[in-house]
Every structure is written in structure tokens, then in C-alpha cells.
Design a protein around this motif. Sequence first.
Motif, PDB file in Angstrom:
ATOM      1  N   UNK A 281       0.825  -1.206   0.000  1.00 25.45           N
ATOM      2  CA  UNK A 281       0.000   0.000   0.000  1.00 25.45           C
ATOM      3  C   UNK A 281       0.858   1.254   0.000  1.00 25.45           C
ATOM      4  N   UNK A 282       1.957   1.216   0.731  1.00 26.07           N
ATOM      5  CA  UNK A 282       2.869   2.352   0.791  1.00 26.07           C
ATOM      6  C   UNK A 282       3.626   2.525  -0.514  1.00 26.07           C
ATOM      7  N   UNK A 283       3.731   1.425  -1.268  1.00 25.26           N
ATOM      8  CA  UNK A 283       4.505   1.455  -2.501  1.00 25.26           C
ATOM      9  C   UNK A 283       5.936   1.020  -2.245  1.00 25.26           C
ATOM     10  N   UNK A 284       6.559   0.464  -3.275  1.00 23.89           N
ATOM     11  CA  UNK A 284       7.953   0.023  -3.164  1.00 23.89           C
ATOM     12  C   UNK A 284       8.745   0.812  -4.192  1.00 23.89           C
ATOM     13  N   UNK A 285       9.547   1.740  -3.692  1.00 24.86           N
ATOM     14  CA  UNK A 285      10.246   2.649  -4.603  1.00 24.86           C
ATOM     15  C   UNK A 285      11.661   2.911  -4.109  1.00 24.86           C
ATOM     16  N   UNK A 286      12.535   3.181  -5.049  1.00 24.11           N
ATOM     17  CA  UNK A 286      13.917   3.513  -4.726  1.00 24.11           C
ATOM     18  C   UNK A 286      14.530   4.328  -5.842  1.00 24.11           C
ATOM     19  N   UNK A 287      15.801   4.671  -5.669  1.00 17.69           N
ATOM     20  CA  UNK A 287      16.520   5.474  -6.649  1.00 17.69           C
ATOM     21  C   UNK A 287      17.538   4.589  -7.360  1.00 17.69           C
ATOM     22  N   UNK A 288      17.312   4.289  -8.636  1.00 17.16           N
ATOM     23  CA  UNK A 288      18.237   3.395  -9.348  1.00 17.16           C
ATOM     24  C   UNK A 288      19.546   4.055  -9.770  1.00 17.16           C
ATOM     25  N   UNK A 289      19.648   5.389  -9.655  1.00 18.83           N
ATOM     26  CA  UNK A 289      20.804   6.105 -10.197  1.00 18.83           C
ATOM     27  C   UNK A 289      22.142   5.705  -9.565  1.00 18.83           C
ATOM     28  N   UNK A 290      22.271   5.620  -8.227  1.00 15.82           N
ATOM     29  CA  UNK A 290      23.589   5.278  -7.655  1.00 15.82           C
ATOM     30  C   UNK A 290      24.152   3.955  -8.153  1.00 15.82           C
ATOM     31  N   UNK A 291      23.317   2.947  -8.276  1.00 10.41           N
ATOM     32  CA  UNK A 291      23.820   1.655  -8.740  1.00 10.41           C
ATOM     33  C   UNK A 291      24.243   1.746 -10.204  1.00 10.41           C
ATOM     34  N   UNK A 292      23.489   2.475 -11.012  1.00 10.38           N
ATOM     35  CA  UNK A 292      23.854   2.627 -12.425  1.00 10.38           C
ATOM     36  C   UNK A 292      25.181   3.376 -12.551  1.00 10.38           C
ATOM     37  N   UNK A 293      25.343   4.399 -11.744  1.00 10.14           N
ATOM     38  CA  UNK A 293      26.586   5.162 -11.795  1.00 10.14           C
ATOM     39  C   UNK A 293      27.783   4.315 -11.365  1.00 10.14           C
ATOM     40  N   UNK A 294      27.568   3.412 -10.405  1.00 13.48           N
ATOM     41  CA  UNK A 294      28.668   2.601  -9.889  1.00 13.48           C
ATOM     42  C   UNK A 294      29.057   1.477 -10.829  1.00 13.48           C
ATOM     43  N   UNK A 295      28.076   0.949 -11.574  1.00 12.65           N
ATOM     44  CA  UNK A 295      28.339  -0.231 -12.407  1.00 12.65           C
ATOM     45  C   UNK A 295      28.264   0.031 -13.899  1.00 12.65           C
ATOM     46  N   UNK A 296      27.689   1.175 -14.263  1.00 15.65           N
ATOM     47  CA  UNK A 296      27.541   1.479 -15.679  1.00 15.65           C
ATOM     48  C   UNK A 296      26.285   0.913 -16.302  1.00 15.65           C
ATOM     49  N   UNK A 297      25.477   0.234 -15.513  1.00 17.94           N
ATOM     50  CA  UNK A 297      24.216  -0.296 -16.033  1.00 17.94           C
ATOM     51  C   UNK A 297      23.215  -0.435 -14.897  1.00 17.94           C
ATOM     52  N   UNK A 298      21.950  -0.285 -15.251  1.00 19.87           N
ATOM     53  CA  UNK A 298      20.904  -0.442 -14.258  1.00 19.87           C
ATOM     54  C   UNK A 298      20.370  -1.858 -14.262  1.00 19.87           C
ATOM     55  N   UNK A 299      19.320  -2.083 -13.487  1.00 23.69           N
ATOM     56  CA  UNK A 299      18.705  -3.408 -13.458  1.00 23.69           C
ATOM     57  C   UNK A 299      17.587  -3.449 -14.496  1.00 23.69           C
ATOM     58  N   UNK A 300      17.221  -4.639 -14.904  1.00 28.73           N
ATOM     59  CA  UNK A 300      16.217  -4.816 -15.947  1.00 28.73           C
ATOM     60  C   UNK A 300      14.845  -4.341 -15.488  1.00 28.73           C
TER      61      UNK A 300
END
Length: 441
Positions: A281-300
Motif C-alpha cells: 500500500x505504501x509502494x515500493x520505490x527507490x533510486x536506481x541512479x547510484x547503482x547505475x553510476x557505480x556499475x555502468x548499467x541499471x537493473x532490468x
Amino acid sequence: MAKSTPPSTAPRVLVLGGYGFIGAALVRALIRAGCAVAVFGRDAKMAERVVPGVAFVPGDLRSFAKAQDWLAVIRGYDLVVNAAGQLQASTAELDQVQHLVIAALAVACGDTGTGLVQISAAGASADSATEFMRSKAAADAAVVKQADRTDIWVLKPGLVLGQGAFGGTALLRMLAAMPVVQPVALGQAQIQSVGLEAVATAVCQAARAALPPGSYDLVEDQPHSLQEILRQTRAWLGFAPARWQILLPRPLLWLTTRGADVLGYLGWRSPLRRTAVQVLEQGIAGDPAPYRQATGQGVAALPQILGEMRAGREHRLEARMLLCMPFAVALLSLFWFLSGIIALWQLDSAALHLTAAGWSPGLSRTSVAFWAGVDIALALALLWRPWARQACLGMVAVTLFYLGAASLVTPQMWSDPLGPLVKTLPGLMLALITHQLLQER
């Protein structure tokens, strides 16, 4: 500050909760990545069944409340991965298992220079709506405090989707298996998902020093509504689109979650418990940017996650069985309970079969009353989750005894027009099927 293990060596990794839904996937991925892996947990038999051949370190998290308790356990390992957790329990127990114990582990890792990967949850914060999320956030904060003493990774996955079914994944598949109609609650809740393999990849990157220490949300770029996730899950499984969609009113959802909470006291870990629903109900959300910046790619993204997982007949069957299992348990328990109650209620009539075979009235009544009590006891035992599978086997054994004894003492019952003995055969099969449905992991 401890340095990450060089990629040229084989990191020695201890995984807490390594035979759970997420933990088992991490163990397999780490082994494929060339790591020497051991699993920490309470159930050695379960660990051997889920991740066979992996070294096992016995221990109960609740017994490791101080840093010194962990020193002997983690000594010799380069990295500890915490994939253990509880969705719902008392506030004190959640704080103990998910916060205080992990805080002690973090201090021990700092003392020994052992790296630590904390598997948390996207959206975990001190002001979250649930104690589960608050305890996760408290543990994350305690772990991060050791970042100046050893390498720390806090990974916060969104809704984790994997090939297997557990927790939220199981709930989605169970709902998707509904024929003709599609019940939906909280359909507009916004959810960011992540594939289980992506979580495992991030842990392997940490183990191989390919991911800088830090805190990362493992979530897709754009959220999807729960209604859309359910629709795509149904399509992925290969079920026909629902003809009608039923929006469950909030009062009905409230009753369902409270009912699931009550069953939780009997050991049933339903994905419909209040905590799970509040998280959605609260929603499941996060910021994908830090992981993309660290690895060069995001998650699918969600369509790619589902597209990369194979869905076959066994997944459709599993989804249908998840849907049927609560009804099978309820029906089986009711059948045995009523069988016992009716026998006691009509004790004299039930005893006539034995007296007709030459038994004394007293012995006949005593025998009927005894076995009626056995029926009722088995019905109640089935409702207590730790005993449920054994209760099913008890029902099988008692049914076989009934059939054998009746064949010897009152064989004429086989030709009774109402078929009292013949009708026990479907109940026997239902007990065997339910026993298998109750298999965990």
C-alpha cells in the motif's frame, strides 16, 4: 579500513539465511562466481535440500546479540552476506532479529575487517509504516556506522521476482491463477521490481570488488502499478486473460489481512498478512541512479525480468496449487473435525456396527469415542503449521487402519449403499496431496 578481497583470489563468503528465497539464489551465484561459500542457519536438513553440498554453519540469530558472539563464526571469512529476515513478528522480536543482532554482526565485522553485505529493502526508513521496514532501516544505519572500519554494502531490492515462488512472488502467481476473474486490491500501488538474478549479481560484484562499498537501491527505472504487474505475471505464466476484474473493497482487504494475521499465530506465513499489504500500500520505490553510476548499467525492467525467466507447465501448476492449498487444508480439517463430532453425537448409532459384529456395547462405544477423539485431534493438529504435514500423514495412517480394521471386523460396510468406506478413499488422497502442498522451499 579493510580492503576488499582482490579479484584474483577466491573470496570466502558466509551467507546468513542462505537457504531462503533470496539467500539460496545468492549462494548459487557466489559459487558460480568462484567463491568458497558457507551457509549460516538453524536447519541443516533444509539447507542440504535447498543448496546441497554447501558447507553449513549452525546457529540461531537470536543467540548472537553481542559482537563477541559473532567473532568465532565469521573468523576466516572475507565477506558476510545477511539475507536473513522476518516479515512479521512482535516488535521486540523484529527489533532483535533484524536490528540488534545485525548491529552486533556489523561491529564484529568491523573488529575483524570482514566485509558485510546487508540485504535490506527499498523504501526502508525510520518513519516507514511498518515495523519490518523500520527495523530494516535501523539495521542499515547500524551497519553503515562501521563503514570506516570495513567494507560495507547495503543493497535495497524492490519487489524481488524470481523463477521460484515465495512471499510476494507467490502471492502474485496465486492471484494470477484465478480462473475467469481477476481479483485486485491496491491495484494502483506503485511498485519498482528487480529480478532475483540482478540481486545476486550485485552481491557477486561486492564479493569480487567490482562494486564500490556503499548503499544501493536495486530497482527498475520506472514503477508499475500492482494491477499491471499482476496482468503481466498472468500473461507470463500463460494463463488466459481474465474476463472480469474484481476490485476488492478496502473493508474486505482489512478482514483478509486480519484473518491472515490470526493464522500467523498458528505458524502460517501467509503473504496476505498485514505487514505485506501495508508495504504494498505504501509502494515500493527507490533510486536506481547510484547503482547505475557505480556499475555502468541499471537493473532490468519488469517486462525484461519476466522475459528472461522461463515459464512452463510446472509454474502454472505451482500457481494453481498455491491457490488450492488453503482450501485443501481447510476442507481436510473440516472433514476430519466433523467426522469426529458426528461420531460422538451419534455414538450409539456408530457403535451398532461393532456390536453387530459381536463386540460388547461398552467396548463398542469406547472404541468409537476413542477414534472420534483421534479424528478431532488430527483436524486441529492440521491447523497448527509446524504439525500440519505430520497431521496429514497421521490422517493417511488412521484411514488405512480404518479400512483394514473395517475389512476384518465389518466387511459388509464395503457394500453399504451409502459407501462409508469407499468415501474415505478421496479423503486419503486429499491428505496425501495436501502433505505435498505443504512442502516448504
